[in-house]
Design a protein around this motif. Structure first.
Motif, PDB file in Angstrom:
ATOM      1  N   ARG A 224      -9.101   5.656  -7.847  1.00  0.00           N
ATOM      2  CA  ARG A 224      -8.221   5.381  -8.986  1.00  0.00           C
ATOM      3  C   ARG A 224      -8.532   3.990  -9.526  1.00  0.00           C
ATOM      4  N   ASP A 225      -8.864   3.946 -10.798  1.00  0.00           N
ATOM      5  CA  ASP A 225      -9.267   2.672 -11.407  1.00  0.00           C
ATOM      6  C   ASP A 225      -8.043   1.983 -11.985  1.00  0.00           C
ATOM      7  N   GLU A 226      -7.279   1.350 -11.101  1.00  0.00           N
ATOM      8  CA  GLU A 226      -6.066   0.677 -11.542  1.00  0.00           C
ATOM      9  C   GLU A 226      -6.268  -0.826 -11.443  1.00  0.00           C
ATOM     10  N   ASP A 227      -5.432  -1.569 -12.171  1.00  0.00           N
ATOM     11  CA  ASP A 227      -5.525  -3.021 -12.058  1.00  0.00           C
ATOM     12  C   ASP A 227      -5.228  -3.410 -10.628  1.00  0.00           C
ATOM     13  N   ALA A 228      -5.988  -4.416 -10.154  1.00  0.00           N
ATOM     14  CA  ALA A 228      -5.771  -4.851  -8.782  1.00  0.00           C
ATOM     15  C   ALA A 228      -4.345  -5.379  -8.673  1.00  0.00           C
ATOM     16  N   ARG A 229      -3.570  -4.804  -7.796  1.00  0.00           N
ATOM     17  CA  ARG A 229      -2.188  -5.274  -7.604  1.00  0.00           C
ATOM     18  C   ARG A 229      -1.816  -4.974  -6.160  1.00  0.00           C
ATOM     19  N   GLY A 230      -1.156  -5.942  -5.548  1.00  0.00           N
ATOM     20  CA  GLY A 230      -0.669  -5.742  -4.187  1.00  0.00           C
ATOM     21  C   GLY A 230      -1.780  -5.266  -3.288  1.00  0.00           C
ATOM     22  N   ASP A 231      -1.530  -4.162  -2.654  1.00  0.00           N
ATOM     23  CA  ASP A 231      -2.438  -3.718  -1.617  1.00  0.00           C
ATOM     24  C   ASP A 231      -3.296  -2.534  -2.076  1.00  0.00           C
ATOM     25  N   ARG A 232      -3.538  -2.442  -3.376  1.00  0.00           N
ATOM     26  CA  ARG A 232      -4.302  -1.289  -3.859  1.00  0.00           C
ATOM     27  C   ARG A 232      -5.775  -1.403  -3.532  1.00  0.00           C
ATOM     28  N   LEU A 490       8.158   6.231   4.812  1.00  0.00           N
ATOM     29  CA  LEU A 490       8.194   5.687   6.174  1.00  0.00           C
ATOM     30  C   LEU A 490       8.369   4.169   6.086  1.00  0.00           C
ATOM     31  N   ASN A 491       9.451   3.671   6.669  1.00  0.00           N
ATOM     32  CA  ASN A 491       9.730   2.223   6.703  1.00  0.00           C
ATOM     33  C   ASN A 491       9.595   1.558   5.339  1.00  0.00           C
ATOM     34  N   GLY A 492      10.037   2.254   4.296  1.00  0.00           N
ATOM     35  CA  GLY A 492      10.012   1.645   2.969  1.00  0.00           C
ATOM     36  C   GLY A 492       8.708   1.862   2.209  1.00  0.00           C
ATOM     37  N   TYR A 493       7.776   2.575   2.773  1.00  0.00           N
ATOM     38  CA  TYR A 493       6.520   2.874   2.080  1.00  0.00           C
ATOM     39  C   TYR A 493       6.465   4.356   1.735  1.00  0.00           C
ATOM     40  N   GLU A 494       5.944   4.658   0.539  1.00  0.00           N
ATOM     41  CA  GLU A 494       5.729   6.056   0.194  1.00  0.00           C
ATOM     42  C   GLU A 494       4.495   6.526   0.956  1.00  0.00           C
ATOM     43  N   LEU A 495       4.724   7.421   1.896  1.00  0.00           N
ATOM     44  CA  LEU A 495       3.625   7.858   2.757  1.00  0.00           C
ATOM     45  C   LEU A 495       2.929   9.095   2.193  1.00  0.00           C
ATOM     46  N   ALA A 496       3.701   9.950   1.527  1.00  0.00           N
ATOM     47  CA  ALA A 496       3.124  11.190   1.023  1.00  0.00           C
ATOM     48  C   ALA A 496       3.901  11.649  -0.196  1.00  0.00           C
ATOM     49  N   SER A 497       3.195  12.343  -1.097  1.00  0.00           N
ATOM     50  CA  SER A 497       3.865  13.011  -2.212  1.00  0.00           C
ATOM     51  C   SER A 497       3.362  14.430  -2.237  1.00  0.00           C
ATOM     52  N   GLY A 498       4.198  15.303  -2.730  1.00  0.00           N
ATOM     53  CA  GLY A 498       3.738  16.675  -2.872  1.00  0.00           C
ATOM     54  C   GLY A 498       4.705  17.458  -3.718  1.00  0.00           C
ATOM     55  N   VAL A 551      -1.995   4.939   8.980  1.00  0.00           N
ATOM     56  CA  VAL A 551      -2.584   4.179  10.090  1.00  0.00           C
ATOM     57  C   VAL A 551      -2.093   2.731  10.059  1.00  0.00           C
ATOM     58  N   MET A 552      -1.974   2.176   8.848  1.00  0.00           N
ATOM     59  CA  MET A 552      -1.480   0.806   8.720  1.00  0.00           C
ATOM     60  C   MET A 552      -0.097   0.670   9.373  1.00  0.00           C
ATOM     61  N   LEU A 553       0.793   1.604   9.064  1.00  0.00           N
ATOM     62  CA  LEU A 553       2.157   1.516   9.610  1.00  0.00           C
ATOM     63  C   LEU A 553       2.153   1.766  11.113  1.00  0.00           C
ATOM     64  N   MET A 554       1.309   2.694  11.552  1.00  0.00           N
ATOM     65  CA  MET A 554       1.243   2.963  12.988  1.00  0.00           C
ATOM     66  C   MET A 554       0.714   1.743  13.733  1.00  0.00           C
ATOM     67  N   GLU A 557       0.750  -3.018  10.789  1.00  0.00           N
ATOM     68  CA  GLU A 557       0.157  -3.950   9.822  1.00  0.00           C
ATOM     69  C   GLU A 557       0.850  -3.837   8.473  1.00  0.00           C
ATOM     70  N   THR A 558       0.572  -4.793   7.585  1.00  0.00           N
ATOM     71  CA  THR A 558       1.188  -4.727   6.262  1.00  0.00           C
ATOM     72  C   THR A 558       0.150  -4.611   5.147  1.00  0.00           C
ATOM     73  N   SER A 559      -1.128  -4.521   5.519  1.00  0.00           N
ATOM     74  CA  SER A 559      -2.159  -4.340   4.487  1.00  0.00           C
ATOM     75  C   SER A 559      -3.097  -3.220   4.923  1.00  0.00           C
ATOM     76  N   ILE A 560      -3.429  -2.328   3.962  1.00  0.00           N
ATOM     77  CA  ILE A 560      -4.327  -1.228   4.339  1.00  0.00           C
ATOM     78  C   ILE A 560      -5.743  -1.744   4.629  1.00  0.00           C
ATOM     79  N   LYS A 561      -6.047  -2.965   4.158  1.00  0.00           N
ATOM     80  CA  LYS A 561      -7.383  -3.512   4.445  1.00  0.00           C
ATOM     81  C   LYS A 561      -7.606  -3.646   5.949  1.00  0.00           C
ATOM     82  N   GLU A 562      -6.520  -3.780   6.689  1.00  0.00           N
ATOM     83  CA  GLU A 562      -6.649  -3.956   8.144  1.00  0.00           C
ATOM     84  C   GLU A 562      -7.064  -2.672   8.858  1.00  0.00           C
ATOM     85  N   VAL A 563      -7.025  -1.550   8.135  1.00  0.00           N
ATOM     86  CA  VAL A 563      -7.379  -0.287   8.808  1.00  0.00           C
ATOM     87  C   VAL A 563      -8.518   0.440   8.088  1.00  0.00           C
TER      88      VAL A 563
END
Ligand code: ASP
Length: 599
Positions: A224-232, A490-498, A551-554, A557-563
């Motif tokens: 997804r070509d979105e503007d860099a924001r937060g942890d995208r 999960l813990n304030g994060y949107e983990l899945a949509s469907g 995996v980040m939440l498990m 961690e607070t950034s997906i870059k860590e996983v």
């Protein structure tokens, strides 16, 4: 190399191996010299083993040892020796033994390191990403990448055992809209034409249902070509799932079962068999967000009846204009040892509420005693007659802090106070470190109004199904239409949509038209899908949990870059290979492209 090939790894030797001659390969984790004796801790993926070169070592061996620095890649041959009791290191799996080196070979030297390889490094993110191959050697990264592997493996295990096929869908596609911009790939063979990289495999997985595969999953890369924001990240991974002949509750139950399996297999944790559920409306009213962190409660309460009793005009105005007045009671216990929140801290909370468009953040303190509590400070003077009623109605206690938002837009009052709630959760340490609080958010609106463009757009995506009772009012009154959509939080994060999908061509065309896609455009962009629906498409639905977030939440961690092994930085650049990079004119010519450089 053959004669230096490892016979064991650096994590496996125990005291029962004493006397064995072994060869170990690995990196010098640390070298210590103690009066003629050198200890070299050798590290690989499996662990660390202490190796020793004694005083009686040959001068050649001693000379080689003196050359060693951290991260030299070496092979050692030696004999396993049980350590004396006083030297046992219970922190290390191999702490009962050491290997007395007979031969040592330097397989490769290591330059001066840009940073030390440690679990918790002080190196900047940019430096870590520039030398990611070194950063990945750290125990923390090794552990997280291993967890990621185990999670994926557990997903595949569950999916296979439950009749799902893993099917790859193409990376070069027409376009799957998920609300972001597409990454485009120019076609060399067809000048002026482009492939899009999938924002998700959405349309393909629906087509697989038309094809009769019935239960599908894929560990799918999405772009997804979105503007860099937060942890995208420009690319991320979803556990993409689709099933035929299912209702919403079937998809929810399947998700609960497979996530439960993943947690059990990897973290050895038992999740509840069913996750809590909140409707979108309940979530907004109670927590001011559709991603509530339920590791702590602190619900938003309706303050309107008290607002009407008092003399605070801003509250009354909000209500008269059809808005809302909402309150949050922060229990004194939450403040820990600083028994109250200072004026300055309240001002900081107010500034935070204003980011979310609140006009302000009103407050009052509950003081007095248990039997005679009173309100003090802030807006309490406007409610002199009503202290008792407010305290009792909000179930507040002496020491508690009451925070209030009011707005002519109910959504603003909720969202701003919800943001304050989330901030308090973090600031006051209410979010348990190892807690995993899942909640389903259901009954989302199908459409959202885009004020800027003055049109309705799909809240999730255009392929989600309206609930049956709204089928006759879709066009006449889109606002209240609820969809069969669900998010897992999960813990304030949107983990899945469907969602449950549309499977009838006519209904799909109606949705296209409501979101402003003309008949012609719908035909060109999505004709293949509506056509496929004409051939007995089965009812179907699915979901897509984000693997990186999971995996980040498990991993706590607070950034997906860590996983992610090789993520981009916050500017969508990989500082290691410096992509995106420029290309040669010849390549541009072949692709029929010319680049207009901005001044
Ligand atoms: N394709 C959707 C998304 O990426 C998920 C789904 O509806 O299954 O959000």
């Amino acid at each position: 190399m053959e004669q230096y090939k490892r016979t064991e790894d650096c994590g496996s030797l125990r005291k029962t191996d004493a006397g064995k001659t072994v060869i170990l390969n690995g990196w010098v984790n640390r070298k210590r010299d103690h009066g003629g004796i050198s200890f070299i801790n050798l590290r690989d993926r499996y662990g660390i083993t202490q190796t020793v070169v004694g005083e009686d070592a040959s001068s050649e061996l001693t000379a080689l040892v003196s050359e060693l620095h951290n991260e030299y890649c070496i092979a050692v041959e030696g004999v396993v020796r049980q350590r004396p009791d006083s030297m046992i290191n219970p922190e290390m799996a191999t702490g009962e033994i050491e290997v007395v080196i007979k031969n040592l070979v330097i397989l490769n030297k290591c330059d001066v390191l840009p940073f030390q390889i440690e679990d918790k490094t002080n190196a900047s993110e940019e430096l870590r990403l520039s030398y990611r191959y070194l950063d990945l050697r750290s125990a923390g990264m090794q552990k997280r990448i291993r967890l990621r592997h185990e999670v994926v493996f557990a997903v595949r295990e569950w999916m296979n055992a439950n009749g799902f096929y893993e099917i790859e869908t193409p990376a070069f596609i027409r376009s799957t809209p998920e609300g972001a911009r597409d990454y485009l790939v120019p076609s060399r063979l067809y000048p002026g034409r482009f492939y899009a990289l999938p924002q998700s495999p959405q349309l393909y997985k629906q087509l697989l249902m038309v094809s009769g595969f019935d239960k599908y999953f894929q560990i799918a890369r999405c772009y997804r070509d979105e503007d860099a924001r937060g942890d995208r990240q420009p690319e991320f991974t979803q556990i993409d799932i689709e099933m035929s002949y299912v209702s919403r509750d079937d998809v929810l139950a399947m998700t609960e079962a497979f996530i439960g399996h993943v947690f059990k297999k990897t973290l050895k944790l038992d999740l509840p068999p069913r996750f809590k559920r909140l409707t979108f409306e309940e979530a907004m009213e109670k927590y001011g967000t559709d991603k509530p962190d339920l590791r702590f409660d602190l619900p938003l309460l309706d303050f309107s009846s008290y607002a009407l009793m008092g003399d605070f005009q801003a509250f009354k105005d909000a209500l008269e204009s059809g808005g809302a007045v909402k309150a949050l009671v922060v229990p004194s216990a939450a403040f820990g040892s600083n028994s109250a929140y200072s004026r300055k801290q309240i001002e900081e909370l107010e500034a935070h509420a204003k980011i979310y468009k609140a006009q302000g953040l009103a407050w009052m303190r509950v003081t007095g005693t248990g039997t005679e509590p009173v309100l003090e400070g802030g807006v309490s003077k406007f409610f002199t007659e009503n202290h008792k009623a407010i305290i009792a109605g909000l179930n507040a206690k002496p020491g508690d802090l009451i925070l209030i938002t009011a707005d002519i837009k109910k959504k603003t009052a909720n969202v701003a106070l919800g943001a304050v709630r989330s901030k308090l959760g973090k600031d006051l340490g209410l979010c348990g470190q190892d807690a995993f609080e899942f909640v389903w958010i259901i009954d989302f609106p199908l459409f959202e109004y885009n004020e800027e463009e003055q049109r309705w757009e799909a809240a999730h995506h255009m392929f989600s199904r309206p609930q049956e009772q709204y089928l006759t009012t879709l066009e006449s009154d889109p606002g209240p239409v609820k969809g069969d959509l669900y998010d897992l939080v999960l813990n304030g994060y949107e983990l899945a949509s469907g969602s449950i999908r549309i499977h009838e061509p006519e209904l799909q065309k109606r949705i296209f038209s409501i979101v402003g896609i003309s008949r012609e455009e719908a035909e060109t962009r999505f004709g293949f899908l509506t056509n496929a629906f004409k051939y007995g498409a089965p009812p179907h639905g699915g979901i897509a949990p984000g693997l990186d977030r999971l995996v980040m939440l498990m991993a706590g961690e607070t950034s997906i870059k860590e996983v992610i092994a090789f993520p981009k930085n916050s500017f969508a650049v990989n500082p290691m290979d410096n992509c995106p990079g420029e290309v040669e004119q010849k390549q541009l010519d072949e692709l029929h492209l010319s680049v207009i450089k901005k001044e």
